[in-house]
Design a protein around this motif. Structure first.
Motif, PDB file in Angstrom:
ATOM      1  N   GLN A   3      -0.779  -3.768   3.944  1.00 33.41           N
ATOM      2  CA  GLN A   3      -0.525  -2.658   4.923  1.00 33.41           C
ATOM      3  C   GLN A   3       0.328  -2.692   6.075  1.00 33.41           C
ATOM      4  O   GLN A   3       1.267  -1.788   6.533  1.00 33.41           O
ATOM      5  CB  GLN A   3      -1.841  -2.146   5.337  1.00 33.41           C
ATOM      6  N   ASP A  39       0.919  -1.135  -0.028  1.00 32.98           N
ATOM      7  CA  ASP A  39       0.042  -0.207  -0.015  1.00 32.98           C
ATOM      8  C   ASP A  39       0.956   1.288  -0.066  1.00 32.98           C
ATOM      9  O   ASP A  39       1.878   1.262   0.983  1.00 32.98           O
ATOM     10  CB  ASP A  39      -0.873  -0.062   0.984  1.00 32.98           C
ATOM     11  N   ALA A  61       4.897   9.303   1.623  1.00 34.45           N
ATOM     12  CA  ALA A  61       4.514   8.669   0.276  1.00 34.45           C
ATOM     13  C   ALA A  61       4.735   9.491  -0.939  1.00 34.45           C
ATOM     14  O   ALA A  61       4.444  10.577  -0.844  1.00 34.45           O
ATOM     15  CB  ALA A  61       3.188   7.893   0.524  1.00 34.45           C
ATOM     16  N   ASN A 101       0.268   4.210   0.861  1.00 29.82           N
ATOM     17  CA  ASN A 101       0.042   4.804   2.223  1.00 29.82           C
ATOM     18  C   ASN A 101       0.934   4.519   3.208  1.00 29.82           C
ATOM     19  O   ASN A 101       0.813   5.284   4.267  1.00 29.82           O
ATOM     20  CB  ASN A 101      -1.557   4.936   2.385  1.00 29.82           C
TER      21      ASN A 101
END
Length: 973
Positions: free
Chosen positions: A150, A102, A109, A104
């Motif tokens: 994540q 991911d 990022a 994020n």
């Protein structure tokens, strides 16, 4: 640092949960099985894809990963080694197992971080080694994860892509990263085969799975079929839609996948799927492979008996034949008992013959002798014989018959001789007045039975004058002995009544009983008897009345025929029979409360029994999901779930559920099946069966040229059958189009989307007049566009457009013409041309559907019959309709205002809907229209166009460009 972090996660994940996949497919490349022998190339060599090796259960396991998310404009490539294509394989599957991080989760990022990567492919005839040129590769797909990782729990994704139309000796795969954090765990390249199999006693060889392929088979030994068995091999390696069935020959029965000879004592008479049967009664034991069992001596079969019936003997003679004289004069009854030997048959009948005998000489009885109920085919052992003469000898013969009587040799008849011998003479029943005058009366009379033919019957007639009232009866009778049953009595007094009575005399003169007294009156003056004249006049009057009735009937019939001719122009789609089907659709809007229609026609589903999985589309009222429904007794079933978006009005809810009220009234294999609705929940849902292949137009576009014509015609037959069902229900769809037809995994087509549909009103023409609303111009009949009147005939027009869509593999009808241009062209007589490779018979049926006079269009029942005949005779589909590329491929921008050709190759490709090949033409150096006009068939293939349908489209377009006649002249509308 980030790359090292993801590699650590990979090591933990692989050691814990990686399980090797076992597959039955024919594997061409397996990244896991190759181990350290991968030898894949990376570009650039550094800062791109890296190989990671991990020890799993004592063995090295290799993965490729890349995680360059901090810098922009990433272009990292990973190319496999050369993958050999097996002969006959034109389509392969690529299975990827991967992890995507991911974006994020990265600190700060980067805006350049992506969560997708690309899959490319390049064909070659030999291994080019390390010669890696990106321009030789064409894009297959963009790979996106279903789940991104994540935290420390890694989310593994699996994607499978199909690569088709392979033609060279091998190919390479390449993976392009443009800024994602990706780890490739496994890459498998394989193709599927449909294994050799025996189905319905037909053997089919192992076949490479490549789109949908028809495979011919052969019946196993000692089996036969009227037509060669066929079956289809799907791209998934599954056998579907077997056509033709083999059956064991006579004398053989099916045992699993083979035909075995009937055992001794058993038989089978014909080619069928039946088992061998035990020989029936009264037959000899049969040898092996027997087709019938022979009868034992003295037993037979009728020519009409099937070989499976038991043998039987011929019947014997009837027993105890007797005769009984009945009270009705001239009648007797014959009765008998059935034969001792009946042969065990159920078709035993009796026949009776009559002869009149005088000594040894006999002759057939006169025709006037009657038998009740008849003289032949008697089921009961009794018969009544009437109209016989007394004092004569009759011989009656009764014969027992059955279906095998002609084979019998023993006696089957019984005879009896009898006579009607009445002691008393017959009785005179009625005296008739034949004529009269002032001094005479002519009389005749009838008897209760006929006298014997050779006996002279005599009569005694007595008459007297009737005394006046109050006078003493001193009159004496006058007696006459007569030899015939009529008399003329003279010397009577005028205007006088006389009383008569008659008796018959026996052969010895013995008298019979007198008749009742009859009174007759002489006339006052001479006058003819008017009875006969009155009868004649009455007959004439009756005859005249009959003639008048006949004339009136003829005139009425003629008027009716003229009336029928006057109605000849009425719509044949809605005859009396059509307006009164066995089951008629009921419009939900007829109910004052729409919920009443829901309760009447639709099943309510428990919302806890339905679960939504994945969005597969967006409808007018909300999203459409693929899901699962728990069905009692059936487990879980895949379903499609239409939902009602939040914030809906009550009218929107009623309109949403009205489609379910419509669908709930239909039950047909080619109409989408409604499972039920959820209304007692804040989120209303309509649940239908799930159609794996989605809308027909999209399905065809993705398989341009890959589906055989016979299969396309089979799809059309299914759609026509569904529309025939709707038409029989007095229902008009109004929006029949390929986009509203769904396809399941067995390639069965089902009509759906009843949002625009309406019922036929019960009026003279059976039409429905709309009150506004959108009309799909390209699919709608001209009378429906002009007058807003819809019939089954307008649905037939729409079906013709669907036929064109199917044969053109989902092409848009009338191309990019505007709705106004379409209407104007149709009114001027233009009709869509035949698609490429369209059978002539199919195109002729399209033109019949597009006749301007709706009364002349075929009905859906006619269309189903026509398509059935074409499918039963595949040879009829080989004749191809004429094809004109200048018409079939619309080129609206063939020239600009200055008369020049297309300004660019991309503009030309976009006009023929082949924009996906812009990069391929550019990489091949084809950048001008002059170069396009010089292309040959082989050049188009080398550019990277592999699909047959796409090659034809491009080639025909080039042919049209070369022609001096612009296609615009065809569409001057």
């Amino acid at each position: 640092m980030e790359l090292r972090r993801i590699n650590v996660f990979l090591v933990l994940f692989i050691n814990r949960v990686f399980i090797s996949l076992q597959s039955k497919e024919q594997v061409l490349l397996d990244m896991k099985a190759s181990g350290s022998e991968l030898g894949w190339l990376t570009l650039p060599y550094e800062n791109g894809w890296e190989i990671v090796q991990t020890v799993v259960n004592g063995s090295l396991f290799y993965t490729y990963s890349v995680c360059s998310v901090d810098s922009t404009e990433q272009d990292n490539w990973l190319r496999t080694t050369f993958i050999q294509r097996r002969p006959g394989t034109t389509r392969v599957s690529v299975e990827l197992r991967f992890i995507v991080r991911d974006c994020n989760t990265f600190d700060g990022a980067s805006v350049a971080c992506k969560e997708t990567f690309n899959l490319f492919m390049s064909e070659a005839d030999a291994d080019v080694g390390t010669n890696f040129r990106k321009g030789q590769f064409r894009k297959v797909a963009t790979i996106a994860p279903d789940e991104v990782t994540q935290g420390r729990v890694l989310k593994v994704n699996t994607e499978t892509r199909s690569i088709g139309s392979l033609s060279r000796k091998g190919f390479y795969l390449a993976f392009q990263d443009m800024g994602a954090c990706v780890a490739l765990l496994s890459v498998r390249v394989y193709y599927k085969t449909c294994p050799s199999t025996v189905q319905s006693l037909a053997a089919f060889p192992e076949t490479v799975a490549d789109a949908l392929k028809e495979v011919g088979g052969a019946c196993v030994e000692n089996a036969a079929s009227p037509a060669a068995p066929r079956i289809y091999c799907t791209a998934e390696g599954e056998w579907v839609v077997p056509v033709g069935q083999c059956q064991c020959r006579a004398g053989y029965e099916s045992t699993g996948d083979a035909c075995q000879a009937c055992k001794p004592g058993y038989f089978k008479p014909s080619v069928s799927s039946d088992s061998c049967q035990l020989c029936p009664e009264n037959t000899k034991p049969s040898p092996a492979r027997a087709t019938q069992c022979q009868c034992e001596d003295g037993f037979f079969r009728s020519p009409s008996d099937p070989p499976t019936s038991a043998c039987s003997a011929a019947p014997g003679a009837p027993r105890d034949l007797t005769s009984t004289t009945l009270q009705a004069e001239g009648s007797l009854q014959l009765s008998w008992r059935p034969p001792l030997v009946t042969g065990g048959r159920s078709d035993l009948t009796y026949s009776v013959a009559c002869q009149l005998c005088d000594g040894p000489a006999c002759a057939p009885c006169a025709d006037r002798v009657r038998f009740e109920p008849g003289a032949a085919d008697l089921r009961e052992p009794t018969v009544t014989v009437a109209e016989l003469d007394s004092h004569l000898n009759y011989t009656f013969t009764v014969e027992a018959r059955s279906g095998v009587s002609q084979f019998g040799t023993g006696p089957s008849t019984a005879a009896i001789t009898t006579a009607l011998d009445y002691r008393d003479p017959p009785k005179v029943t009625l005296i008739h007045l034949d004529d009269r005058s002032p001094t005479s009366l002519a009389l005749s009379w009838s008897l209760s039975r006929r006298p014997p033919a050779r006996v002279s019957q005599r009569y005694e007639l007595m008459y007297r004058r009737k005394d006046a009232d109050g006078e003493r009866d001193v009159t004496t009778y006058t007696v006459l002995i007569l030899d015939k049953s009529s008399v003329q009595i003279s010397d009577l007094s005028p205007d006088t009544t006389y009383v008569f009575r008659v008796q018959a005399l026996g052969p010895e003169g013995n008298p019979g009983s007198y008749s009742a007294e009859h009174e007759f009156h002489t006339t006052l003056i001479a006058e003819p008897l008017t009875q006969n004249n009155s009868t004649a006049v009455m007959g004439a009057v009756i005859g005249l009345a009959v003639v008048l009735l006949v004339v009136v009937a003829v005139l009425l019939l003629r008027k009716r025929r003229l009336s029928s001719r006057g109605r000849g122009s009425e719509d044949p789609y809605f005859s009396t029979d059509q307006l009164k089907p066995l089951k008629t659709y009921i419009d939900p809007h007829m109910y004052e409360d729409p919920n009443t229609a829901i309760q009447k026609f639709v099943t309510e589903i428990d919302p806890n029994a339905v679960s939504k999985h994945k969005v597969i589309g967006v409808g007018e009222f909300g999203e459409v999901f693929r899901g699962v429904m728990k069905v009692p007794g059936r487990g879980e079933a895949a379903v499609a779930i239409k939902t009602l978006k939040l914030g809906y009005s009550e009218k929107q809810r009623q309109d949403f559920l009205s489609e379910a009220s419509i669908m709930g009234q239909f039950s047909h294999p080619n109409i989408i099946r409604l499972e039920g609705v959820v209304t007692k929940f804040k989120h209303a849902m309509i649940v239908t069966e799930y159609m794996e292949n989605g809308a027909l137009d999209t399905y065809l576009k993705d398989r341009d040229g890959d589906i055989p014509t016979y299969q396309l015609v089979g799809m059309l037959r299914g759609i026509a059958a569904g529309m025939k069902y709707l038409s029989d229900m007095s229902y008009v769809h109004r929006d029949l189009a390929a986009r509203n037809v769904l396809v399941n995994s067995n390639l069965e087509c089902k009509v759906s989307d009843f949002g625009l549909s309406r019922v036929l009103e019960d009026d003279a023409e059976g039409t429905y007049t709309t009150r506004g609303g959108k009309i799909p111009i390209r699919w709608t009949a001209p009378e429906a566009i002009a007058y807003r009147k819809f019939t089954s005939a307008s649905d037939v027009w729409s079906f013709g457009i669907v036929m064109w869509e199917v044969m053109a593999f989902g092409e848009r009808p009338y191309w990019d013409m505007s709705n106004h241009e379409v209407m104007k062209a149709i009114n001027e007589g233009f009709r869509l041309p035949a698609p490429m490779d369209c059978p002539s018979a199919i195109y002729q049926l399209m033109l019949q559907c597009w006749l301007n006079d709706r009364a002349k269009r075929p009905r859906f029942s006619d269309i189903v019959n026509i398509l059935d005949k074409l499918l039963q005779s595949p040879e009829s589909l080989k004749a191809i309709a004429d094809f004109d590329p200048r018409v079939s491929i619309r080129l609206p921008s063939t020239s600009g205002c200055d008369g020049t050709m297309f300004r660019s190759v991309p503009e030309w490709l976009e006009s023929i809907r082949m924009s996906q090949y812009k990069d391929s033409f550019a990489r091949a150096g084809v950048t001008s229209m002059e170069q396009v006009l010089a292309l040959r068939h082989e050049d188009i293939r080398n550019i990277g166009v592999r699909l047959p349908g796409h090659m034809k489209r491009i080639a025909y377009s080039i042919l049209g460009l070369k022609d001096e006649t612009s296609s615009l002249s065809v569409f001057a509308v």
